[in-house]
Write a protein that holds these residues in place. Structure first.
Motif, PDB file in Angstrom:
ATOM      1  N   ALA A  17       0.844  -1.201   0.000  1.00 60.57           N
ATOM      2  CA  ALA A  17       0.000   0.000   0.000  1.00 60.57           C
ATOM      3  C   ALA A  17       0.882   1.255   0.000  1.00 60.57           C
ATOM      4  CB  ALA A  17      -0.924  -0.004   1.208  1.00 60.57           C
ATOM      5  N   LYS A  18       1.993   1.202   0.773  1.00 63.44           N
ATOM      6  CA  LYS A  18       2.927   2.336   0.780  1.00 63.44           C
ATOM      7  C   LYS A  18       3.583   2.526  -0.586  1.00 63.44           C
ATOM      8  CE  LYS A  18       4.209   2.397   5.613  1.00 63.44           C
ATOM      9  NZ  LYS A  18       5.169   1.859   6.570  1.00 63.44           N
ATOM     10  N   ALA A  22       3.309   5.863  -2.977  1.00 66.31           N
ATOM     11  CA  ALA A  22       4.506   6.569  -3.447  1.00 66.31           C
ATOM     12  C   ALA A  22       4.527   6.631  -4.976  1.00 66.31           C
ATOM     13  CB  ALA A  22       5.758   5.863  -2.929  1.00 66.31           C
ATOM     14  N   ARG A  23       4.141   5.512  -5.611  1.00 69.56           N
ATOM     15  CA  ARG A  23       4.137   5.481  -7.065  1.00 69.56           C
ATOM     16  C   ARG A  23       3.089   6.423  -7.633  1.00 69.56           C
ATOM     17  NH1 ARG A  23       6.691   2.256 -10.693  1.00 69.56           N
ATOM     18  NH2 ARG A  23       5.158   2.667 -12.298  1.00 69.56           N
ATOM     19  N   ALA A  24       1.908   6.417  -7.010  1.00 63.67           N
ATOM     20  CA  ALA A  24       0.830   7.279  -7.495  1.00 63.67           C
ATOM     21  C   ALA A  24       1.263   8.747  -7.418  1.00 63.67           C
ATOM     22  CB  ALA A  24      -0.433   7.040  -6.670  1.00 63.67           C
ATOM     23  N   LYS A  25       1.946   9.095  -6.315  1.00 63.21           N
ATOM     24  CA  LYS A  25       2.432  10.465  -6.143  1.00 63.21           C
ATOM     25  C   LYS A  25       3.445  10.801  -7.242  1.00 63.21           C
ATOM     26  CE  LYS A  25       4.477  13.427  -2.524  1.00 63.21           C
ATOM     27  NZ  LYS A  25       5.833  13.643  -3.040  1.00 63.21           N
TER      28      LYS A  25
ATOM     29  N   GLY B  99      -1.439  -7.610 -12.569  1.00 65.52           N
ATOM     30  CA  GLY B  99      -1.027  -6.215 -12.439  1.00 65.52           C
ATOM     31  C   GLY B  99       0.134  -6.071 -11.504  1.00 65.52           C
ATOM     32  N   PHE B 100       0.617  -4.864 -11.371  1.00 64.73           N
ATOM     33  CA  PHE B 100       1.743  -4.609 -10.493  1.00 64.73           C
ATOM     34  C   PHE B 100       1.401  -5.066  -9.083  1.00 64.73           C
ATOM     35  CE2 PHE B 100       2.616  -1.444 -13.845  1.00 64.73           C
ATOM     36  CZ  PHE B 100       3.877  -1.886 -14.190  1.00 64.73           C
ATOM     37  N   THR B 101       2.375  -5.649  -8.447  1.00 64.79           N
ATOM     38  CA  THR B 101       2.131  -6.260  -7.147  1.00 64.79           C
ATOM     39  C   THR B 101       1.724  -5.233  -6.086  1.00 64.79           C
ATOM     40  OG1 THR B 101       3.061  -7.840  -5.584  1.00 64.79           O
ATOM     41  CG2 THR B 101       4.572  -6.203  -6.463  1.00 64.79           C
ATOM     42  N   TRP B 102       2.152  -3.963  -6.314  1.00 64.29           N
ATOM     43  CA  TRP B 102       1.737  -2.945  -5.342  1.00 64.29           C
ATOM     44  C   TRP B 102       0.278  -2.547  -5.535  1.00 64.29           C
ATOM     45  CZ3 TRP B 102       6.119  -2.213  -8.476  1.00 64.29           C
ATOM     46  CH2 TRP B 102       5.888  -1.576  -9.681  1.00 64.29           C
TER      47      TRP B 102
END
Lengths: 207, 207
Positions: A17-18, A22-25, B99-102
């Motif tokens: 989730a973290k 971070a990726r979305a940001k 999809g991406f694991t995150w």
């Protein structure tokens, strides 16, 4: 694999989730789109094949694109043949070189062939319909001084349409080209079977 | 470029004749053909696209081949779509990841999906009709421990048909996999516009 405990699964979900946040940001901050100057260099494999992969990706999107091969003209490669046979409606292909430079042994002929290839490349890049233009093995022609690197840089800076991607491959990319490029990858040879195992160049892998 | 003098041309021809002789000698010594285990790793771009380029090259030769995507399942990429739309007669495509694991944040679901993908990969590799099998982003599944790296190595050593090429992509390839592979290339990021210029992922370049 081994079964996960509930505690491991919880930790994994929290960590992911973290990463997702971070990726979305990061992705939200990256909003600029523009045509890139992309360089694939280094002594490892994959410089041309990944560029071909990008051309295929463009074709998959329905984007007109073009390929100029600067050096490998004497050798038919299966991927170029595939472009010519199946995708000539969307991808222009020009093979201007006359084979590896150590086979021609004629500098003036090489310089003339490279000059013609570069003229064609400029024409293709100037045409804003082309979303991607691949200049395959251009770096080799620059390395041998068949084409002047500064001429290439000046042309790209002055005349490349804003949204056109230009991909340049070949070992020994000039420093000034790397300096002006947007995206540079070095394909680095970690292990190569030619040397270690006496393996021949093989269809599907090398050509 | 500048005109060459006759003396320069002569030196060039002599030098290139030496290069040609050395290359011919090197190539004559390389006579073994065999299916290779090929790894593309590193943090730079081009790992998957050069593997796709090799698949296209195989298709150009008329070789049956196959692709298993381990991670990017949730995202349609144009090159995979092109394989499915135009070359399903010669290239089998299986997208097993979610999809991406995150994005999934569910370790058990990821482990199960990766296990199914690996089962399918084994089936495709065992089929000697397939001249090349691409295991795209397998290294990510190994990195997260969704699939055991030693299982992959043991299987490839025991069961890969002699002439089949297996291409494995993804950053952080395990050391033991690099050790057993024939051909390993590190795609090394020299410059990336995501970071430096705030450039978004763009169609044709990233997907």
């Amino acid at each position: 694999m081994t079964d996960s405990t509930p505690e491991e699964n919880k930790r994994h979900a929290e960590k992911m989730a973290k990463v997702q946040t971070a990726r979305a940001k990061m992705m939200a901050e990256k909003t600029v789109t523009k045509g890139l100057i992309i360089v694939h260099t280094g002594t490892g494999k994959g410089k041309s094949s990944s560029a071909f992969g990008m051309i295929m990706r463009c074709i998959g999107h329905g984007f007109p694109c073009a390929l100029v091969q600067f050096i490998k003209g004497a050798r038919v490669s299966a991927d170029r043949q595939l472009l010519e046979d199946r995708f000539s409606d969307i991808c222009q292909v020009y093979v201007m070189g006359e084979g590896f430079t150590w086979d021609t042994q004629d500098r003036e002929r090489d310089v003339a062939a490279a000059g013609r290839a570069w003229d064609k490349a400029k024409e293709l890049i100037r045409d804003p319909n082309n979303r991607m233009v691949l200049l395959d093995e251009l770096n080799i022609a620059l390395r041998y001084g068949y084409i002047d690197a500064q001429d290439v840089i000046d042309f790209l800076q002055a005349e490349k349409p804003h949204m056109t991607h230009v991909v340049i491959t070949g070992r020994n990319a000039p420093d000034a080209l790397i300096e002006m490029a947007d995206l540079v990858t070095e394909m680095k040879e970690i292990k190569h079977p030619f040397r270690k195992q006496g393996i021949a160049a093989q269809a599907g892998v090398e050509f």
